[in-house]
Design a protein around this motif. Structure first.
Motif, mmCIF file in Angstrom:
data_model
loop_
_atom_site.group_PDB
_atom_site.id
_atom_site.type_symbol
_atom_site.label_atom_id
_atom_site.label_comp_id
_atom_site.label_asym_id
_atom_site.label_seq_id
_atom_site.Cartn_x
_atom_site.Cartn_y
_atom_site.Cartn_z
ATOM 1 N N GLU A 81 0.880 -1.061 -0.032
ATOM 2 C CA GLU A 81 0.315 -0.405 0.398
ATOM 3 C C GLU A 81 0.744 1.152 0.255
ATOM 4 O OE1 GLU A 81 -2.793 0.370 3.436
ATOM 5 O OE2 GLU A 81 -0.177 -0.545 4.604
ATOM 6 N N THR A 82 0.430 2.633 -0.997
ATOM 7 C CA THR A 82 0.916 3.651 -0.689
ATOM 8 C C THR A 82 -0.137 4.915 0.173
ATOM 9 O OG1 THR A 82 2.143 2.694 -2.755
ATOM 10 C CG2 THR A 82 2.665 5.632 -2.256
ATOM 11 N N ILE A 83 1.128 5.998 0.407
ATOM 12 C CA ILE A 83 0.643 7.075 0.828
ATOM 13 C C ILE A 83 1.082 7.981 0.062
ATOM 14 C CG2 ILE A 83 -0.331 9.118 2.809
ATOM 15 C CD1 ILE A 83 -0.785 6.217 4.751
ATOM 16 N N TYR A 85 1.512 12.300 -0.291
ATOM 17 C CA TYR A 85 1.708 13.185 -0.079
ATOM 18 C C TYR A 85 1.973 14.538 -1.203
ATOM 19 C CZ TYR A 85 1.521 17.923 2.718
ATOM 20 O OH TYR A 85 1.544 19.265 2.995
ATOM 21 N N TRP A 102 -5.854 16.102 -6.993
ATOM 22 C CA TRP A 102 -5.841 16.127 -5.930
ATOM 23 C C TRP A 102 -4.439 17.805 -6.186
ATOM 24 C CZ3 TRP A 102 -1.021 15.805 -8.700
ATOM 25 C CH2 TRP A 102 -0.468 15.037 -8.582
ATOM 26 N N ALA A 107 -3.188 14.544 0.910
ATOM 27 C CA ALA A 107 -2.590 12.542 0.641
ATOM 28 C C ALA A 107 -3.626 12.521 -0.096
ATOM 29 C CB ALA A 107 -2.345 12.959 1.770
ATOM 30 N N ILE A 108 -2.659 11.092 -0.501
ATOM 31 C CA ILE A 108 -3.966 10.129 -1.742
ATOM 32 C C ILE A 108 -3.255 9.083 -0.709
ATOM 33 C CG2 ILE A 108 -4.290 11.787 -3.715
ATOM 34 C CD1 ILE A 108 -2.427 10.114 -5.148
ATOM 35 N N TYR A 109 -4.692 7.455 -0.697
ATOM 36 C CA TYR A 109 -4.439 6.388 -0.464
ATOM 37 C C TYR A 109 -4.304 5.761 -1.877
ATOM 38 C CZ TYR A 109 -4.717 1.817 1.504
ATOM 39 O OH TYR A 109 -4.752 0.373 2.009
ATOM 40 N N TYR A 129 5.745 14.744 -5.180
ATOM 41 C CA TYR A 129 5.140 14.382 -4.215
ATOM 42 C C TYR A 129 6.342 13.863 -2.856
ATOM 43 C CZ TYR A 129 5.827 10.720 -7.349
ATOM 44 O OH TYR A 129 6.814 9.658 -8.188
ATOM 45 N N ALA A 131 6.082 9.457 -1.201
ATOM 46 C CA ALA A 131 5.364 8.120 -0.874
ATOM 47 C C ALA A 131 6.303 7.928 -0.104
ATOM 48 C CB ALA A 131 5.225 7.619 -2.355
ATOM 49 N N CYS A 132 5.106 6.831 0.416
ATOM 50 C CA CYS A 132 5.499 6.146 1.509
ATOM 51 C C CYS A 132 4.792 4.941 1.443
ATOM 52 C CB CYS A 132 5.746 6.823 3.375
ATOM 53 S SG CYS A 132 6.446 7.938 3.008
ATOM 54 N N GLU A 133 5.069 3.854 1.034
ATOM 55 C CA GLU A 133 4.990 2.763 1.115
ATOM 56 C C GLU A 133 5.521 1.332 2.203
ATOM 57 O OE1 GLU A 133 4.590 2.904 -3.627
ATOM 58 O OE2 GLU A 133 6.154 2.191 -2.847
#
Length: 149
Positions: A81-83, A85, A102, A107-109, A129, A131-133
């Motif tokens: 999964e990814t969030i 910003y 956006w 922030a999107i999921y 952006y 991205a955190c995964e």
């Protein structure tokens, strides 16, 4: 650094207390300009700039990315999964059948295994952006998969 792997036969070796994890590397300086962040093959494969944060997390990853005006990522999906910003710019993402608009500050999921694509809808402004995964966690379990069209 030697990595440790455990199997079911090691269940009895679970310690009775936590031990502090003391990695040697705690900072990745100047990420956007660092050679450690740059993998031109990776960015070229994805058809947009991606700088990887190189730190010893076993569970989370972070990347910094950009889309030029009118640019889009390839349509892809992955088992992590990814969030994301949005620092600068505006655009939209196609996530499954949903169109998600956006702008900077949003922030999107992106859910697991959902086909998705990100688009910079501006004709003049770049998108930037973060991205955190949870990809490293799944990579360590042998479960990380990515597919691109």
């Amino acid at each position: 650094m030697k990595e440790t792997f455990f199997s079911s036969g090691d269940f009895g070796k679970v310690p009775g207390e936590l031990l502090e994890d003391k990695p040697a590397k705690l900072i990745h300086e100047d990420v956007l300009n660092s050679e450690l962040s740059q993998d031109l093959n990776f960015s070229n494969e994805r058809r947009h700039k991606v700088a990887m944060v190189n730190l010893p997390s076993k569970v989370l990853s972070m990347t910094l990315g950009g889309l030029q005006p009118g640019q889009s990522t390839r349509k892809h999906r992955h088992s992590y999964e990814t969030i994301i910003y949005i620092v600068d710019g505006e655009g939209y993402s196609l996530i499954g059948e949903q169109h998600v608009s956006w702008k900077a500050g949003d922030a999107i999921y992106v859910p697991v295994w959902a086909w998705h694509q990100h688009v910079n809808s501006s004709a003049i402004d770049e998108v930037f952006y973060i991205a955190c995964e949870n990809a490293p966690m799944l990579q360590n379990l042998g479960l990380a998969v990515r597919e691109e069209l």
